[in-house]
Structures are given as structure tokens and as C-alpha cells.
Scaffold this motif. Structure first.
Motif, PDB file in Angstrom:
ATOM      1  N   PRO A 297       1.015  -1.223   0.051  1.00 30.96           N
ATOM      2  CA  PRO A 297       0.091   0.084   0.006  1.00 30.96           C
ATOM      3  C   PRO A 297       0.821   1.255   0.004  1.00 30.96           C
ATOM      4  O   PRO A 297       2.095   1.275   0.484  1.00 30.96           O
ATOM      5  N   ARG A 298       0.438   2.357  -0.757  1.00 33.06           N
ATOM      6  CA  ARG A 298       1.067   3.504  -0.759  1.00 33.06           C
ATOM      7  C   ARG A 298       0.723   4.327   0.449  1.00 33.06           C
ATOM      8  O   ARG A 298       1.277   5.337   0.679  1.00 33.06           O
ATOM      9  N   PHE A 299      -0.260   3.978   1.291  1.00 34.79           N
ATOM     10  CA  PHE A 299      -0.641   4.986   2.500  1.00 34.79           C
ATOM     11  C   PHE A 299       0.028   4.365   3.871  1.00 34.79           C
ATOM     12  O   PHE A 299      -0.399   4.825   4.791  1.00 34.79           O
ATOM     13  N   ALA A 300       0.877   3.499   3.981  1.00 32.57           N
ATOM     14  CA  ALA A 300       1.313   2.716   5.076  1.00 32.57           C
ATOM     15  C   ALA A 300       2.876   2.518   4.887  1.00 32.57           C
ATOM     16  O   ALA A 300       3.267   2.173   3.749  1.00 32.57           O
ATOM     17  N   CYS A 301       3.661   2.196   5.843  1.00 35.00           N
ATOM     18  CA  CYS A 301       4.946   1.860   5.823  1.00 35.00           C
ATOM     19  C   CYS A 301       5.241   1.418   7.250  1.00 35.00           C
ATOM     20  O   CYS A 301       4.664   1.512   8.318  1.00 35.00           O
ATOM     21  N   ALA A 302       6.404   0.575   7.347  1.00 36.51           N
ATOM     22  CA  ALA A 302       7.028  -0.046   8.517  1.00 36.51           C
ATOM     23  C   ALA A 302       8.204   0.780   9.067  1.00 36.51           C
ATOM     24  O   ALA A 302       9.299   0.555   8.317  1.00 36.51           O
ATOM     25  N   TYR A 303       8.122   1.556   9.871  1.00 37.75           N
ATOM     26  CA  TYR A 303       9.263   2.451  10.357  1.00 37.75           C
ATOM     27  C   TYR A 303      10.043   1.269  11.460  1.00 37.75           C
ATOM     28  O   TYR A 303       9.647   1.118  12.451  1.00 37.75           O
ATOM     29  N   LYS A 304      11.108   0.879  10.806  1.00 40.77           N
ATOM     30  CA  LYS A 304      11.818  -0.356  11.321  1.00 40.77           C
ATOM     31  C   LYS A 304      12.809   0.150  12.475  1.00 40.77           C
ATOM     32  O   LYS A 304      13.134   1.142  12.754  1.00 40.77           O
ATOM     33  N   PHE A 305      13.088  -0.725  13.543  1.00 42.14           N
ATOM     34  CA  PHE A 305      13.726  -0.322  14.555  1.00 42.14           C
ATOM     35  C   PHE A 305      15.312  -0.663  14.291  1.00 42.14           C
ATOM     36  O   PHE A 305      15.401  -1.324  13.013  1.00 42.14           O
ATOM     37  N   PRO A 306      16.362  -0.033  14.874  1.00 42.80           N
ATOM     38  CA  PRO A 306      17.508  -0.503  14.316  1.00 42.80           C
ATOM     39  C   PRO A 306      17.969  -2.039  14.552  1.00 42.80           C
ATOM     40  O   PRO A 306      17.517  -2.432  15.444  1.00 42.80           O
TER      41      PRO A 306
END
Length: 650
Positions: A297-306
Motif C-alpha cells: 500500500p502507498r498509504f502505510a509503511c513499517a518504520y523499522k527499529f535499528p
């Protein structure tokens, strides 16, 4: 116990279980629960026709299955694109704000477990399906019913898909592995693997013994007037699901970063495995307008931990040759444990990276591994060098075929199409599950057949004879016949599988399916312009496909003759009134959106995600929202499913 007391007992036992398994706040002792449970069980044994589906006895494991059935999701389960660091997050947000400057966001934990899709109808749990390929997965309903944090009945009678993660808490994982050690059983690598393995047991009685939890994180198909994703998630708690921790409604980047750092600070102490934060546009109509790419989806992302970092020592460097000929340097390491997995190898990506980071054999290096990502070396610790370290020299000859290598700007490639490593890797991909799915032809067998001279390319697979295989060590008639039957089963296989099996650069499973639907076997002669007309296809993909078709025309023709793949029903695209038209889809239709995208693209239409002055048609289902109003204001022609069926008949 009479029928009225029976219903009350179910309510009481379910309330006890909810407080124990979901709220982690028991309201009764184990002895009290067991005593009431046995009374209820005695009543059900005497009145088997009166058992209610919400009874806790229905959570007991059922008869073992021989295999899992496949089951389609009503609405596709998408994977999320990853972002790392605030700069990448800002870049992603700027793309959103460019068209939707007032968007707000729901932020929630990204759990590290096994994704599961629960379907409820009439308030009762009907099915539970793993993510699979996003379109269909494995039906694991028997196993899901044994998980106490999954309600068997909810106070919502409309059809709804509730999605979440099956997890094992860190402490439960340690206890599980300790018991397996006592029982002399293999240990699980980490909580995620333990959860996934437990969920996919063919014997649900085994699943019932595992300390699994379900944490909801979203919905699929749903009938609701709620326009806020945040409010939808909050409402799941009232259905009897665990309350999602760390749930925020954020209005800007600053609030998103505050939420992220709060979650990151809790990462180690929180009892469940987390590997990042999901950032999703909160407004449902905006989600629909932005739409999806082929993969996400263009409306979501996963902001990953280091990623978790550890140190090790490089013992040696080996050079791997991939099926496209790219040489990848791989470091062999002193074994080191990261997140429950023992790491002995890590990729160095390319020789430009090695030179830039000045990495040498014998160096102490910092390694990262995040989730399922292949371990990689991010830097060496120069201060620990003692003079014995050796510089890594890029090869000039292929380590497999000894041919001279092509040195490009960053990559070093073997151009020899007959290179054993390239051929073997191509064969492995060709036979893989998402390609021709040749059962029994895994990497080990491919290498054996190649090394014995029986297979030198794709076409040789179709020349194999039983006597060839029986001459190999350890091969019996049944094993040989099974492999030959598996190869024979590729005759008439779906066209998209053949496209994917060729291993064309930039053309994966999703793209292969779209190409097959749009062009049929003409896919091997289409122009770049035609390819670019498909939503989600870019210039690199189009160029790569056309180059492959030109270079491998003879191989393609031979494989089409041998396999004669099944071709999706084609429509007369050139005569279609939708040819070249821009179409937007909105509302609830009788099948998943992807189904109608395939039909429209098969008719030559271009499917867009938002209504504009360039939109020609709006395919409209029930409960249409802002897109319908905008289309009517712009004078866009509205199509129903019936109208679309009429186009299919023309």
C-alpha cells in the motif's frame, strides 16, 4: 446443570479466560475454572446436540490433518515497505503531504510473529488463514480455535476480517525451549519461529499446548461507516480481543517520532517481540485514493527499529555467483548468536562497499540482523587490527567457470550463460514453489543432477528418463518416478508461473500474474509501450522483459511448445470500449479489488487509485464514498458490476 445454567457457565468461563489470557488479570483460581469446566463438559457429553459454538470446549484440538487446505482472503493482505531512520520517514511523509497535506496517521507496534487473518460471519469465527502470498494462505482454523485470546464469538454480526499476529512471549519462549531441551527435541531459533511453527502444526492438539497469543493490528473486509483506522482498531477491544498497546493517533512528523521513540524505549522490556512501528494514514477515504503498488500500500509503511548489532571476526571470504551472474562476496565468520539465530556468514554486498568500509580478512566486524533480513557487515573495528589482516581482492575470473569477469561501476558479473553456478541457481529458481513448483527438485537435487551431467539447462529436465535417475546413488524407482511425475505435472501449468520461472530481472510473481492476465502468450513479444500501460509497471521492468524476450526467443518458443501453459481467458482488447481508458474502483464489490483490476486491465483499461479530470470511468460498488461524489461532480461515467459484465460479453 440445565440449559440456562449451561449458557451462564459458558459466559462465566469465557469471562475467566478473557481476564486470564487477554487482560493478564485473573478473577478466579485454576481450581475454580477447572471445576466449572468439568461440569460444563459433563452437560455437553449428555447433550451433544446442544453444544454452543462459543463453549470453551470447542477450543480443544481436533483430529490431526494430513495437510492444510488453501483459503483465499476476501481482501488482500499486503506487505509494507520499510523505512529506516527519520530521513527516510520524512521522505515518505513528503510524498503523502504532496497530495494530502492534512493527512493524519495511526501508529501502532509492528509485532514479530506469524500473521493471521480471522473471518467472522454472524458473530462466529468461520475461518483462520495464514498470510501466505497475500491473496491466499493456509487454512489453520482448528489451530486458531485453541488460542484463548482469539474470541470464538464477537458482538458484530456483519462479515469482517480481523488481522493480527500470533505471538509467543519472551518468557514463554524460554520456558518452551527449556522443556524441549529436557525432552531432547530441537530448539526453536527465536519466538517468531516458535509462533509460526506452532500455528502450522497439522495436529491442533500440539498447538493447544503452546503458549500462543493473538494481537490484532488491522482489518481486511469490513462493513462500517467509521472513517478512521484508529477508531476501527480501538473498536476491536470491545469485541473481546486484547487491547493494542502503544496505539497513537498522530497529526504530524513530530508526534510520529515521539511515538516511535516511546516504542523503541520499551522494546527490550516489553514481553512480546517488536521490530518496528507501523505508520498508516488514518483517514480510510485517503487510503483508497492513494491505493497500492504491485507489492504494497502507498498509504502505510513499517518504520523499522535499528537492527541488533554483534561483533565477530572474518575468517575468510567466498564469492557466490547468482543466477544473473552477479558476484557477491560473502564473509565466513566466527559463529555468533543474534536474536536466537547462530550466524556464521554475512553478505558484504559488493566490492565497492568493501573498499569504502576498508574491510579485511581477519578484521573484527560489526554485524546486524533484523528479523528475517540476511545478516550483513556494516563496519570493521580498525582499532583492533594487529597487522595480520589481509585486504580482500576482487576476483578477475569467475570462481565457478574461470571465465573473465565483467567489471561494471559497482557490480562484477560473470557473462557466461553456461556458467555452472548461474545454470544451477536458474534451475533452482525454475523449480521453486512460486515458479513451476516441481516437487522433489530442490537445491540439493538440482546440484546432483547438474554435477552428474544429467541436466545442463531447463530443457534437459524434460529429457530425463527413469534409468538416468536410477543410476544415481540412493535413488529408487519410486523416488525417480515421483520426480518425473512432478516434471510432467508442469504441462499445462498457469502461464504466470512460466513467466516467473524464467527469472526475468525485475519481474516477480505479482508482475508475472499481471502480464499473463493482460497479454497471454503475447507477453513474449509485447512492446515497452504496451507494458508501461499496465498500472505499477516502470521503465526498468519493461526494458528488462523486452531484452529477455529478444535474447531468449528460441528457448521461450521451445518451452511454450513443451508446456503449453494455461492462458487466462482473454478478451478482445483492441475492440474493447475500455481500451486505453482510465478507470477508478470504489465501494464494496462482490469480489476482492484485485479481481476487478485484472478484468479491467484485461480489457485494456488503466486502473488508477484516485479520481481526477483524466478519469474516464468509475467502477462503483456499495457504500461508495468521496470518490463517487467527486466523479459525479467531474461528470465521470459511473459503471456497475453489471455494466462491466456487459463489456465482457462484447
Amino acid at each position: 446443570m440445565d440449559s440456562q445454567n449451561y449458557s451462564q457457565a459458558i459466559d462465566t468461563l469465557n469471562k475467566m479466560a478473557y481476564h486470564y489470557y487477554v487482560l493478564d488479570s485473573p478473577i478466579a483460581s485454576d481450581a475454580e475454572y477447572d471445576a466449572l469446566y468439568h461440569k460444563l463438559k459433563a452437560y455437553e457429553d449428555a447433550h451433544p446436540d446442544s453444544i454452543l459454538p462459543s463453549s470453551p470446549t470447542q477450543r480443544v484440538g481436533d483430529v490431526p490433518l494430513s495437510e492444510f487446505s488453501k483459503n483465499s482472503h476476501l481482501k488482500r493482505m499486503w506487505s509494507l515497505d520499510d523505512v529506516f531512520g527519520s530521513a527516510e520517514l520524512e521522505e515518505w511523509l513528503n510524498r503523502i503531504y504532496k497530495t494530502h497535506p492534512h493527512a493524519t496517521f495511526t501508529c501502532s507496534p509492528k509485532f514479530d510473529g506469524a500473521s493471521l487473518n480471522l473471518l467472522y460471519e454472524g458473530g462466529l469465527l468461520q475461518s483462520a488463514t495464514t498470510r501466505g502470498n497475500g491473496i491466499e494462505g493456509e487454512l489453520v482454523t482448528q489451530n486458531a480455535r485453541t488460542i484463548f485470546s482469539i474470541p470464538l464469538q464477537i458482538p458484530y454480526t456483519e462479515q469482517i476480517e480481523i488481522r493480527g499476529e500470533v505471538l509467543i512471549a519472551k518468557d514463554d519462549f524460554e520456558s518452551l525451549n527449556a522443556q524441549r531441551l529436557v525432552d531432547n527435541l530441537p530448539l526453536f531459533a527465536n519466538p517468531r519461529n516458535a509462533a509460526a511453527g506452532s500455528l502450522r502444526q497439522l495436529d491442533s492438539k500440539i498447538t493447544a499446548k503452546r503458549p500462543l497469543r493473538f494481537m490484532p493490528w488491522g482489518v481486511g473486509a469490513i462493513h462500517t461507516q467509521i472513517q478512521s483506522f484508529y477508531e476501527i482498531l480501538k473498536s476491536l477491544e470491545s469485541f473481546g480481543f486484547a487491547s493494542m498497546p502503544f496505539l497513537w493517533h498522530c497529526k504530524n512528523k513530530s508526534e510520529i517520532l515521539d511515538a516511535y521513540h516511546t516504542l523503541l524505549d520499551a522494546r527490550e522490556s516489553y514481553p512480546l517481540m517488536l521490530d518496528g512501528m507501523v505508520v498508516m494514514i488514518d483517514e480510510i477515504p485517503l487510503q483508497e485514493q492513494l491505493g497500492w503498488t504491485i507489492k504494497s500500500p502507498r498509504f502505510a509503511c513499517a518504520y523499522k527499529f535499528p537492527a541488533v548489532e554483534k561483533t565477530s571476526i572474518i575468517k575468510d571470504i567466498v564469492f557466490q555467483v547468482g543466477r544473473t551472474g552477479v558476484i557477491t562476496p560473502v564473509a565466513e565468520l566466527e559463529p555468533v548468536e543474534i536474536e536466537g539465530a547462530m550466524i556464521t556468514r554475512a553478505t558484504l554486498h559488493n566490492f565497492s562497499e568493501i573498499a569504502k568500509k576498508d574491510i579485511r580478512i581477519g578484521d573484527t566486524v560489526i554485524i546486524i540482523r533484523s528479523g528475517d533480513v540476511i545478516p550483513k557487515i556494516i563496519s570493521s573495528i580498525h582499532a583492533l587490527r594487529d597487522g595480520s589482516q589481509v585486504r580482500i581482492q576482487p576476483p578477475t575470473l569467475c570462481p565457478e567457470c574461470a571465465q573473465e569477469l565483467l567489471v561494471e561501476e559497482i557490480l562484477i558479473k560473470c557473462q557466461n550463460l553456461s556458467c555452472p553456478a548461474r545454470v544451477k541457481e536458474s534451475l533452482v529458481h525454475f523449480a521453486s514453489k512460486k515458479a513451476l513448483n516441481i516437487d522433489g527438485l530442490g537445491e540439493k537435487i538440482v546440484y546432483e543432477l547438474f554435477d552428474k551431467g544429467l541436466v545442463r539447462g531447463i530443457l534437459d529436465l524434460y529429457k530425463l528418463k527413469e534409468e538416468d535417475l536410477l543410476n544415481l546413488e540412493g535413488w529408487k524407482q519410486k523416488r525417480a518416478q515421483n520426480l518425473l511425475n512432478s516434471i510432467k505435472n508442469t504441462y499445462g501449468i498457469e502461464l504466470w508461473r512460466l513467466i516467473n520461472a524464467f527469472g526475468i530481472e525485475h519481474i516477480g510473481e505479482g508482475a508475472s500474474k499481471k502480464l499473463a492476465k493482460n497479454f497471454g502468450t503475447r507477453v513474449f513479444s509485447v512492446s515497452e509501450k504496451e507494458i508501461l500501460s499496465i498500472d505499477g509497471f516502470g521503465e526498468e521492468m519493461a526494458r528488462s522483459l523486452c531484452e529477455f524476450n529478444h535474447t531468449n526467443a528460441e528457448l521461450i518458443a521451445t518451452m511454450l511448445h513443451i508446456i503449453t501453459p494455461t492462458i487466462p481467458q482473454q478478451h478482445s482488447v483492441m475492440d474493447s470500449p475500455l481500451m486505453g481508458k482510465n478507470v477508478v474502483i470504489t465501494g464494496t464489490l462482490s469480489a476482492p479489488r484485485e479481481h476487478f483490476v485484472e478484468i479491467l486491465e484485461g480489457l485494456g483499461a488503466r486502473v488508477s487509485s484516485s479520481v481526477s479530470s483524466k478519469t474516464d470511468y468509475l467502477l462503483c460498488g456499495e457504500n461508495a464514498g468521496s470518490k463517487l461524489a467527486k466523479a459525479q461532480n467531474l461528470g465521470v461515467q459511473i459503471l456497475s458490476e453489471g455494466d462491466l459484465q456487459n463489456y465482457l460479453k462484447t
